[in-house]
Design an enzyme around this catalytic site. Structure first.
Site, PDB file in Angstrom:
ATOM      1  CG  PHE A 130       5.385  -4.975  -8.650  1.00 12.29           C
ATOM      2  CD1 PHE A 130       5.430  -6.351  -8.486  1.00 12.29           C
ATOM      3  CD2 PHE A 130       4.185  -4.326  -8.451  1.00 12.29           C
ATOM      4  CE1 PHE A 130       4.283  -7.061  -8.128  1.00 12.29           C
ATOM      5  CE2 PHE A 130       3.039  -5.021  -8.101  1.00 12.29           C
ATOM      6  CZ  PHE A 130       3.083  -6.401  -7.938  1.00 12.29           C
ATOM      7  CG  ASP A 211       8.992  -0.869  -4.730  1.00  9.07           C
ATOM      8  OD1 ASP A 211       8.892  -1.329  -3.586  1.00  9.07           O
ATOM      9  OD2 ASP A 211       8.180  -1.131  -5.642  1.00  9.07           O
ATOM     10  CE1 TYR A 236       1.692  -6.744  -0.207  1.00  7.52           C
ATOM     11  CE2 TYR A 236       0.588  -4.724   0.492  1.00  7.52           C
ATOM     12  CZ  TYR A 236       1.200  -5.486  -0.492  1.00  7.52           C
ATOM     13  OH  TYR A 236       1.334  -4.981  -1.769  1.00  7.52           O
ATOM     14  CE  LYS A 237       5.641  -7.253  -1.473  1.00  5.83           C
ATOM     15  NZ  LYS A 237       4.648  -8.096  -2.153  1.00  5.83           N
ATOM     16  NE  ARG A 386       7.516 -14.073  -6.122  1.00  5.29           N
ATOM     17  CZ  ARG A 386       7.140 -12.863  -5.711  1.00  5.29           C
ATOM     18  NH1 ARG A 386       7.955 -11.836  -5.859  1.00  5.29           N
ATOM     19  NH2 ARG A 386       5.961 -12.667  -5.161  1.00  5.29           N
TER      20      ARG A 386
END
Length: 426
Positions: A130, A211, A236-237, A386
């Site tokens: 990322f 990560d 927050y995922k 995705r």
């Protein structure tokens, strides 16, 4: 070709036998659209909303005394939530702290554990990382007077979607000081073998961190058992903590007592924090790696969200996730095979995380067409769609309906109506 029936009735039968269905009603938006973007932002739950309002009420009721009284005492709420989250990452409670943001926590961990010396000066990452992880690594190399072009090693991908763990291990050369890798690759959903990579790094006397942004809340970890040095993740995922919710980090117990690279007010041992001494006495646990005052209103939704996780187990969540992604991959392969839509997520369940990546040259326009049909995916350039089933609120019927929408979009070439350009947020 799939071995199971391709009918919607079959999906409905799977839902009747599926675990975790009691949580779907906790998420109002789950019944209003086909939400397959939980790996970017999870949905608001009724409990998260209630715990946010509870913290607001404690501010209204107690003012500054909210730090030391009320249902959720603010002063050690980060530690309390760290204890609640520890089972999700296979850590001891004192090894986890809920604090900061994902990248701020990475900066803290790099400032603490990246100590270039002698020939060990390089940081090893991957070419599919990322972007913010690479930005942070580059910042620390520059602060040490090193060039990222020379001191940042990025293991390449052979196909643009996945990594070879053997390639990663081969790159752990004597000049590497620290390794930073994702648990799950954010584009393709490939799950790396954390124990294997950790063992290889430690055999070579290299610090290794992960990560976990795309794995926490959807698959189990055993960070303490595996010997991982440090890890960090957002909330927050899959954890459904809300946009900008406070992140978390893990530091192995054997590293406790090391001075945090970036010290601040909340790095202090809480028993002496209000002594106001100018000599920092760091907290004896992961709390030492906090920096500033916790953001209470961004922390609050996690109280309700983590309460739901305490009512099940991460193994049950993982088992359902594996079945949901398997169903999605098989259904997409069977129904979209004539449209050049490719599943680029690894087929083996031990090598995939919680989301499925579909590749097509028109991905950006397909995503626009899906959204107009009230299907929420996300797009990753140059050609990935995705789709992330969340085990707490996604049904098998949701997946069937999503693939059916995709079939119509492709069969009727609906995507051709849209411009081939991504939105600011995709």
């Amino acid at each position: 070709m799939s071995a199971f029936p391709l009918s919607r009735a079959f999906a409905e039968s799977l839902d009747r036998a599926a675990p975790l269905t009691q949580f779907r009603d906790e998420f109002p938006m789950a019944s209003q659209c086909l939400y397959l973007d939980g790996n970017s932002l999870g949905l608001l739950s009724r409990r998260a909303e209630a715990s946010l309002l509870a913290i607001l009420d404690s501010w209204r009721t107690y003012g500054i005394d909210g730090w030391s009284t009320g249902s959720y005492r603010w002063f050690d709420l980060s530690e309390h939530l760290g204890h609640m989250m520890a089972p999700l990452v296979g850590a001891q409670p004192h090894e986890v702290i809920v604090t900061g943001s994902t990248t701020v926590n990475l900066h803290q961990l790099l400032a603490t554990f990246y100590r270039p010396h002698g020939e060990r000066r390089k940081i090893l990452a991957d070419a599919l990382a990322f972007p913010s992880d690479i930005y942070a690594i580059s910042s620390h190399l520059l602060l040490h007077g090193l060039s990222p072009d020379e001191a940042l090693v990025q293991v390449p991908s052979h196909d643009g979607f996945t990594l070879s763990e053997d390639d990663i291990i081969d790159a752990m050369t004597p000049d590497v000081a620290l390794v930073l890798l994702p648990s799950v690759l954010f584009v393709s959903g490939q799950l790396l073998d954390i124990p294997k990579l950790t063992e290889a790094a430690h055999e070579r006397h290299i610090i290794i961190g992960f990560d976990l942004a795309h794995s926490v809340g959807v698959l189990p970890h055993a960070l303490s058992q595996w010997g991982v040095d440090f890890a960090f993740w957002c909330t927050y995922k899959y954890l459904n903590g809300g946009p900008g919710s406070v992140a978390a980090l893990y530091v192995a117990e054997r590293h406790h007592g090391i001075r945090p690279g970036l010290a601040g007010w909340f790095s202090s041992d809480k028993t002496v924090q209000f002594d106001m001494a100018h000599q920092l006495i760091p907290a004896p646990d992961a709390g030492a790696f906090q920096i500033g005052t916790p953001h209470l209103l961004s922390l609050a939704p996690l109280i309700g969200s983590l309460e739901m996780y305490s009512e099940t187990t991460i193994d049950i969540i993982r088992a359902k996730s594996v079945q949901l992604t398997h169903y999605l991959m098989e259904l997409a392969t069977a129904r979209l095979k004539d449209f050049n839509v490719r599943v680029v997520t690894p087929q083996e369940e031990t090598q995939r995380g919680g989301h499925v990546a579909l590749a097509h040259p028109e991905a950006v326009r397909i995503c626009k067409a899906l959204k107009d049909r009230q299907v929420i995916p996300d797009y990753r350039p140059p050609e990935v769609i995705r789709l992330a089933p969340s085990p707490l609120y996604t049904t098998y019927t949701d997946i069937w309906d999503t693939v059916d929408h995709l079939w119509h979009i492709m069969h009727e070439r609906e995507y051709m109506r849209y411009p081939q350009e991504r939105e600011v947020i995709s």
